[in-house]
Write a protein that holds these residues in place. Structure first.
Motif, PDB file in Angstrom:
ATOM      1  N   PRO A  85       0.793  -1.233   0.000  1.00 39.83           N
ATOM      2  CA  PRO A  85       0.000   0.000   0.000  1.00 39.83           C
ATOM      3  C   PRO A  85       0.827   1.287   0.000  1.00 39.83           C
ATOM      4  O   PRO A  85       0.284   2.359  -0.314  1.00 39.83           O
ATOM      5  N   LEU A  86       2.112   1.203   0.322  1.00 41.33           N
ATOM      6  CA  LEU A  86       2.972   2.388   0.343  1.00 41.33           C
ATOM      7  C   LEU A  86       3.551   2.722  -1.031  1.00 41.33           C
ATOM      8  O   LEU A  86       4.312   3.679  -1.162  1.00 41.33           O
ATOM      9  N   LEU A  87       3.204   1.938  -2.051  1.00 39.13           N
ATOM     10  CA  LEU A  87       3.728   2.185  -3.394  1.00 39.13           C
ATOM     11  C   LEU A  87       2.860   3.179  -4.162  1.00 39.13           C
ATOM     12  O   LEU A  87       1.638   3.216  -4.008  1.00 39.13           O
ATOM     13  N   LYS A  88       3.509   3.951  -5.034  1.00 40.72           N
ATOM     14  CA  LYS A  88       2.822   4.803  -5.977  1.00 40.72           C
ATOM     15  C   LYS A  88       2.265   3.964  -7.127  1.00 40.72           C
ATOM     16  O   LYS A  88       2.641   2.800  -7.283  1.00 40.72           O
ATOM     17  N   ALA A  89       1.413   4.552  -7.934  1.00 39.27           N
ATOM     18  CA  ALA A  89       0.931   3.876  -9.133  1.00 39.27           C
ATOM     19  C   ALA A  89       2.112   3.495 -10.020  1.00 39.27           C
ATOM     20  O   ALA A  89       3.086   4.243 -10.122  1.00 39.27           O
ATOM     21  N   ASN A  90       2.038   2.328 -10.641  1.00 37.75           N
ATOM     22  CA  ASN A  90       3.119   1.783 -11.472  1.00 37.75           C
ATOM     23  C   ASN A  90       4.403   1.542 -10.678  1.00 37.75           C
ATOM     24  O   ASN A  90       5.502   1.530 -11.245  1.00 37.75           O
ATOM     25  N   GLY A  91       4.250   1.321  -9.371  1.00 42.39           N
ATOM     26  CA  GLY A  91       5.405   1.080  -8.526  1.00 42.39           C
ATOM     27  C   GLY A  91       5.897  -0.360  -8.590  1.00 42.39           C
ATOM     28  O   GLY A  91       5.325  -1.217  -9.278  1.00 42.39           O
ATOM     29  N   HIS A  92       6.974  -0.615  -7.865  1.00 42.34           N
ATOM     30  CA  HIS A  92       7.633  -1.920  -7.889  1.00 42.34           C
ATOM     31  C   HIS A  92       7.844  -2.417  -6.463  1.00 42.34           C
ATOM     32  O   HIS A  92       8.327  -1.679  -5.604  1.00 42.34           O
ATOM     33  N   ILE A  93       7.519  -3.685  -6.210  1.00 42.55           N
ATOM     34  CA  ILE A  93       7.862  -4.335  -4.948  1.00 42.55           C
ATOM     35  C   ILE A  93       8.843  -5.456  -5.266  1.00 42.55           C
ATOM     36  O   ILE A  93       8.575  -6.306  -6.128  1.00 42.55           O
ATOM     37  N   ILE A  94      10.007  -5.440  -4.606  1.00 40.71           N
ATOM     38  CA  ILE A  94      11.069  -6.405  -4.899  1.00 40.71           C
ATOM     39  C   ILE A  94      11.349  -7.209  -3.633  1.00 40.71           C
ATOM     40  O   ILE A  94      11.779  -6.652  -2.614  1.00 40.71           O
ATOM     41  N   CYS A  95      11.109  -8.516  -3.686  1.00 37.04           N
ATOM     42  CA  CYS A  95      11.333  -9.396  -2.539  1.00 37.04           C
ATOM     43  C   CYS A  95      12.724 -10.015  -2.646  1.00 37.04           C
ATOM     44  O   CYS A  95      13.003 -10.768  -3.580  1.00 37.04           O
ATOM     45  N   ILE A  96      13.566  -9.717  -1.682  1.00 38.12           N
ATOM     46  CA  ILE A  96      14.906 -10.300  -1.635  1.00 38.12           C
ATOM     47  C   ILE A  96      14.910 -11.559  -0.779  1.00 38.12           C
ATOM     48  O   ILE A  96      15.766 -12.424  -0.922  1.00 38.12           O
ATOM     49  N   GLN A  97      13.928 -11.674   0.094  1.00 41.10           N
ATOM     50  CA  GLN A  97      13.741 -12.866   0.926  1.00 41.10           C
ATOM     51  C   GLN A  97      12.298 -13.323   0.751  1.00 41.10           C
ATOM     52  O   GLN A  97      11.375 -12.569   1.018  1.00 41.10           O
ATOM     53  N   ASP A  98      12.092 -14.526   0.249  1.00 40.85           N
ATOM     54  CA  ASP A  98      10.747 -15.041   0.025  1.00 40.85           C
ATOM     55  C   ASP A  98      10.116 -14.344  -1.201  1.00 40.85           C
ATOM     56  O   ASP A  98      10.827 -13.782  -2.034  1.00 40.85           O
ATOM     57  N   ARG A  99       8.793 -14.393  -1.347  1.00 34.33           N
ATOM     58  CA  ARG A  99       8.091 -13.808  -2.477  1.00 34.33           C
ATOM     59  C   ARG A  99       6.637 -13.549  -2.109  1.00 34.33           C
ATOM     60  O   ARG A  99       6.122 -14.116  -1.143  1.00 34.33           O
ATOM     61  N   ILE A 100       5.960 -12.693  -2.875  1.00 37.30           N
ATOM     62  CA  ILE A 100       4.523 -12.476  -2.741  1.00 37.30           C
ATOM     63  C   ILE A 100       3.845 -13.372  -3.777  1.00 37.30           C
ATOM     64  O   ILE A 100       4.059 -13.197  -4.975  1.00 37.30           O
ATOM     65  N   PRO A 101       3.034 -14.340  -3.357  1.00 37.19           N
ATOM     66  CA  PRO A 101       2.523 -15.340  -4.303  1.00 37.19           C
ATOM     67  C   PRO A 101       1.475 -14.827  -5.279  1.00 37.19           C
ATOM     68  O   PRO A 101       1.297 -15.403  -6.359  1.00 37.19           O
ATOM     69  N   ALA A 102       0.760 -13.746  -4.913  1.00 39.61           N
ATOM     70  CA  ALA A 102      -0.295 -13.230  -5.798  1.00 39.61           C
ATOM     71  C   ALA A 102      -0.394 -11.721  -5.613  1.00 39.61           C
ATOM     72  O   ALA A 102      -0.098 -11.199  -4.526  1.00 39.61           O
ATOM     73  N   PRO A 103      -0.818 -10.980  -6.648  1.00 37.38           N
ATOM     74  CA  PRO A 103      -0.932  -9.513  -6.533  1.00 37.38           C
ATOM     75  C   PRO A 103      -1.881  -9.113  -5.401  1.00 37.38           C
ATOM     76  O   PRO A 103      -2.882  -9.792  -5.132  1.00 37.38           O
ATOM     77  N   ILE A 104      -1.567  -8.005  -4.759  1.00 34.85           N
ATOM     78  CA  ILE A 104      -2.374  -7.490  -3.652  1.00 34.85           C
ATOM     79  C   ILE A 104      -3.540  -6.666  -4.173  1.00 34.85           C
ATOM     80  O   ILE A 104      -4.669  -6.789  -3.697  1.00 34.85           O
TER      81      ILE A 104
END
Length: 319
Positions: free
Chosen positions: A218-237
């Motif tokens: 939720p802290l991302l701007k539109a067209n933002g990027h979330i990068i997981c260095i440990q583990d992963r997000i399995p599905a879009p939020i």
């Protein structure tokens, strides 16, 4: 011990521990190098896998992903000019690794070290440095854009500097980072708790867990990027076609299974450039804590308990 026999630290499944055992000096196959290890880097993945053994290592497997040393033999198809070169490498988890006097590595998966860099310092670099570079490359670098980094271990300390030097504004969410580290690394703002964050970011890097990364989306701007260095997000939020967030995952070890020769050539070239920046003090890396090769179990425990970068050196060789 015979002339062609030395020592390796091998995995013992019954006790989830290591034991010192004789190692026959290996011979390289086609396209391979034998590295005479002068220093061995300890990473969290090493002691985590020794504890849990998710890859089902068998009795006698040699763990360890990071090392630095001198090329002592080359296999068929490898240019003889590799002999005696000082190199650092990141090995595959599935095969015998760096916790030994000698390790076999594919020729395209080593980095030539700067002459001014010690073996001990070089051995501390491959896993965190190359992981940081993979994370750095995941997003476009728009000068002045703001990014947030959650967690500040060895990988993210390098990543912060890469991002700052590329012109991005970097804030950090960490309970442990000091004001001195913030000044040294070029961090703009330190947050101790997510509730303090009022900005929205072009990109967020998370080194905690997939669930923690998801909580920051939720802290991302539109067209933002979330990068997981440990583990992963399995599905879009977010629902489809709303903020159109891009989801990224980082796994350096996966390149051993899925990367091609071009991928490795690119990564090793960038790795050599980054090691040169470390040697020239253009990238700050904390001095690793050194243990002797005979103290491998103690080095692993120190890494786990202290969270400080730890290396094992073969004292008879290292400067």
């Amino acid at each position: 011990m015979g002339q062609n026999t030395t020592i390796a630290w091998t995995y013992q499944p019954e006790t989830a521990s290591l034991a010192s055992r004789p190692q026959v000096i290996p011979s390289p196959g086609a396209g391979e190098l034998v590295i005479d290890n002068r220093a061995i880097g300890i990473n969290p993945v090493d002691w985590k896998l020794i504890h849990a053994n998710p890859l089902n290592w068998q009795q006698g497997h040699i763990p360890g992903v990071d090392g630095a040393g001198i090329v002592s033999a080359v296999g068929d198809g490898v240019d003889q000019s590799w002999l005696r070169k000082r190199v650092a490498y990141h090995a595959a988890l599935k095969f015998d690794g760096s916790f030994a006097a000698y390790t076999i590595v594919r020729a395209e998966r080593v980095m030539v070290m700067p002459e001014s860099l010690s073996f001990a310092f070089a051995a501390a670099l491959p896993c965190p440095m190359l992981t940081a570079w993979q994370a750095f490359e995941k997003i476009p670098h728009h000068h002045g854009y703001s990014v947030l980094i959650a967690g500040l271990g060895a990988v993210n300390k390098l990543l912060v500097q890469m991002l700052v030097q590329s012109g991005l504004q970097v804030d950090v969410l960490s309970r442990s980072v000091t004001d001195y580290e913030a000044r040294t690394l070029g961090i703009r703002t330190i947050y101790r708790d997510p509730s303090e964050i009022k900005l929205h970011y072009f990109a967020i890097y998370d080194a905690n867990s997939g669930s923690h990364a998801a909580s920051l989306v939720p802290l991302l701007k539109a067209n933002g990027h979330i990068i997981c260095i440990q583990d992963r997000i399995p599905a879009p939020i977010d629902p489809p076609f709303t903020r159109t967030i891009s989801y990224h995952e980082i796994a350096l070890g996966a390149l051993h299974d899925f990367g091609d020769a071009e991928d490795w050539q690119h990564l090793m070239h960038k790795g050599e450039q980054l090691m040169a920046r470390v040697a020239d003090r253009k990238l700050w890396v904390e001095e690793p804590v050194e243990f002797d090769f005979t103290e491998m179990p103690e080095a692993l425990k120190h890494s786990e308990d202290s969270k400080h970068k730890t290396v094992v050196v073969r004292e008879e060789f290292c400067p």
